[in-house]
Design a protein around this motif. Sequence first.
Motif, PDB file in Angstrom:
ATOM      1  N   THR A   5      -8.721  53.483 107.335  1.00  0.00           N
ATOM      2  CA  THR A   5      -7.725  54.350 106.718  1.00  0.00           C
ATOM      3  C   THR A   5      -7.111  55.262 107.765  1.00  0.00           C
ATOM      4  OG1 THR A   5      -8.988  54.311 104.665  1.00  0.00           O
ATOM      5  CG2 THR A   5      -7.394  56.073 104.913  1.00  0.00           C
ATOM      6  N   SER A   6      -5.803  55.463 107.673  1.00  0.00           N
ATOM      7  CA  SER A   6      -5.102  56.364 108.579  1.00  0.00           C
ATOM      8  C   SER A   6      -4.659  57.598 107.808  1.00  0.00           C
ATOM      9  CB  SER A   6      -3.863  55.679 109.168  1.00  0.00           C
ATOM     10  OG  SER A   6      -4.252  54.631 110.016  1.00  0.00           O
ATOM     11  N   TRP A   7      -5.050  58.764 108.311  1.00  0.00           N
ATOM     12  CA  TRP A   7      -4.714  60.032 107.660  1.00  0.00           C
ATOM     13  C   TRP A   7      -3.702  60.803 108.489  1.00  0.00           C
ATOM     14  CZ3 TRP A   7      -6.008  60.769 102.818  1.00  0.00           C
ATOM     15  CH2 TRP A   7      -7.070  60.021 102.295  1.00  0.00           C
ATOM     16  N   TYR A   8      -2.813  61.483 107.792  1.00  0.00           N
ATOM     17  CA  TYR A   8      -1.747  62.259 108.416  1.00  0.00           C
ATOM     18  C   TYR A   8      -1.631  63.607 107.727  1.00  0.00           C
ATOM     19  CZ  TYR A   8      -0.198  58.085 110.824  1.00  0.00           C
ATOM     20  OH  TYR A   8      -0.130  56.989 111.640  1.00  0.00           O
ATOM     21  N   VAL A   9      -1.022  64.546 108.437  1.00  0.00           N
ATOM     22  CA  VAL A   9      -0.637  65.819 107.838  1.00  0.00           C
ATOM     23  C   VAL A   9       0.880  65.902 107.946  1.00  0.00           C
ATOM     24  CG1 VAL A   9      -0.811  68.321 107.959  1.00  0.00           C
ATOM     25  CG2 VAL A   9      -2.829  66.921 108.429  1.00  0.00           C
ATOM     26  N   LEU A  10       1.519  66.162 106.809  1.00  0.00           N
ATOM     27  CA  LEU A  10       2.969  66.238 106.727  1.00  0.00           C
ATOM     28  C   LEU A  10       3.371  67.693 106.536  1.00  0.00           C
ATOM     29  CD1 LEU A  10       3.294  63.344 104.146  1.00  0.00           C
ATOM     30  CD2 LEU A  10       3.395  63.158 106.611  1.00  0.00           C
ATOM     31  N   VAL A  11       4.335  68.149 107.320  1.00  0.00           N
ATOM     32  CA  VAL A  11       4.827  69.521 107.211  1.00  0.00           C
ATOM     33  C   VAL A  11       6.288  69.455 106.783  1.00  0.00           C
ATOM     34  CG1 VAL A  11       5.247  71.699 108.403  1.00  0.00           C
ATOM     35  CG2 VAL A  11       3.254  70.315 109.014  1.00  0.00           C
ATOM     36  N   GLU A  12       6.609  70.178 105.714  1.00  0.00           N
ATOM     37  CA  GLU A  12       7.981  70.248 105.210  1.00  0.00           C
ATOM     38  C   GLU A  12       8.463  71.687 105.302  1.00  0.00           C
ATOM     39  OE1 GLU A  12       8.360  67.472 101.489  1.00  0.00           O
ATOM     40  OE2 GLU A  12       6.397  68.461 101.497  1.00  0.00           O
ATOM     41  N   ASP A  13       9.562  71.893 106.014  1.00  0.00           N
ATOM     42  CA  ASP A  13      10.148  73.225 106.151  1.00  0.00           C
ATOM     43  C   ASP A  13      11.182  73.434 105.052  1.00  0.00           C
ATOM     44  OD1 ASP A  13       8.674  73.421 108.465  1.00  0.00           O
ATOM     45  OD2 ASP A  13      10.372  73.085 109.795  1.00  0.00           O
ATOM     46  N   GLU A  81      10.305  83.090 104.052  1.00  0.00           N
ATOM     47  CA  GLU A  81      10.483  81.690 104.445  1.00  0.00           C
ATOM     48  C   GLU A  81       9.230  80.950 103.999  1.00  0.00           C
ATOM     49  OE1 GLU A  81      13.222  80.707 105.883  1.00  0.00           O
ATOM     50  OE2 GLU A  81      14.078  82.522 106.724  1.00  0.00           O
ATOM     51  N   ARG A  82       9.390  79.680 103.617  1.00  0.00           N
ATOM     52  CA  ARG A  82       8.240  78.912 103.139  1.00  0.00           C
ATOM     53  C   ARG A  82       8.186  77.552 103.830  1.00  0.00           C
ATOM     54  NH1 ARG A  82       9.487  78.395  96.955  1.00  0.00           N
ATOM     55  NH2 ARG A  82      11.471  77.802  97.868  1.00  0.00           N
ATOM     56  N   PHE A  83       6.961  77.027 103.912  1.00  0.00           N
ATOM     57  CA  PHE A  83       6.797  75.625 104.295  1.00  0.00           C
ATOM     58  C   PHE A  83       5.569  75.069 103.615  1.00  0.00           C
ATOM     59  CE2 PHE A  83       4.559  77.839 107.717  1.00  0.00           C
ATOM     60  CZ  PHE A  83       3.409  77.086 107.917  1.00  0.00           C
ATOM     61  N   ARG A  84       5.581  73.758 103.394  1.00  0.00           N
ATOM     62  CA  ARG A  84       4.470  73.063 102.741  1.00  0.00           C
ATOM     63  C   ARG A  84       3.744  72.200 103.755  1.00  0.00           C
ATOM     64  NH1 ARG A  84       7.855  71.144  97.541  1.00  0.00           N
ATOM     65  NH2 ARG A  84       8.790  69.764  99.089  1.00  0.00           N
TER      66      ARG A  84
END
Length: 116
Positions: A5-13, A81-84
Amino acid sequence: MSDETSWYVLVEDEHLSSGNDEFRLSRVVHVDGNVERAREKALELAKGYDPFGDFKGTRTVFRIGEDSFMTVMSSDGWRKERFRVTVGELIHTEEYFEPPAPDEEKGRRGIFRRSS
């Protein structure tokens, strides 16, 4: 795909366009390890990532799901300001390949021309 399994972290501005709040993917970080390591990396980014430059102010991090965070950064008392940050498991990748151009000679033959 392999069994691993490949895991990632996604950042949305957050981007404000014509009065509408909109989030856009700004970073994709591959994580070596399991989902727990990916969750640790996501929390690390939620606490330390600065998409807005040299931020000076208050940073508040909320867990909004088992695998996601919302970071609110406020400065000068009113601007926020926000990001997820979200953990994601890679389940599919597909590459598009441009089909080869038709052979120029074949293109000239047409249905009424004799082939040699």
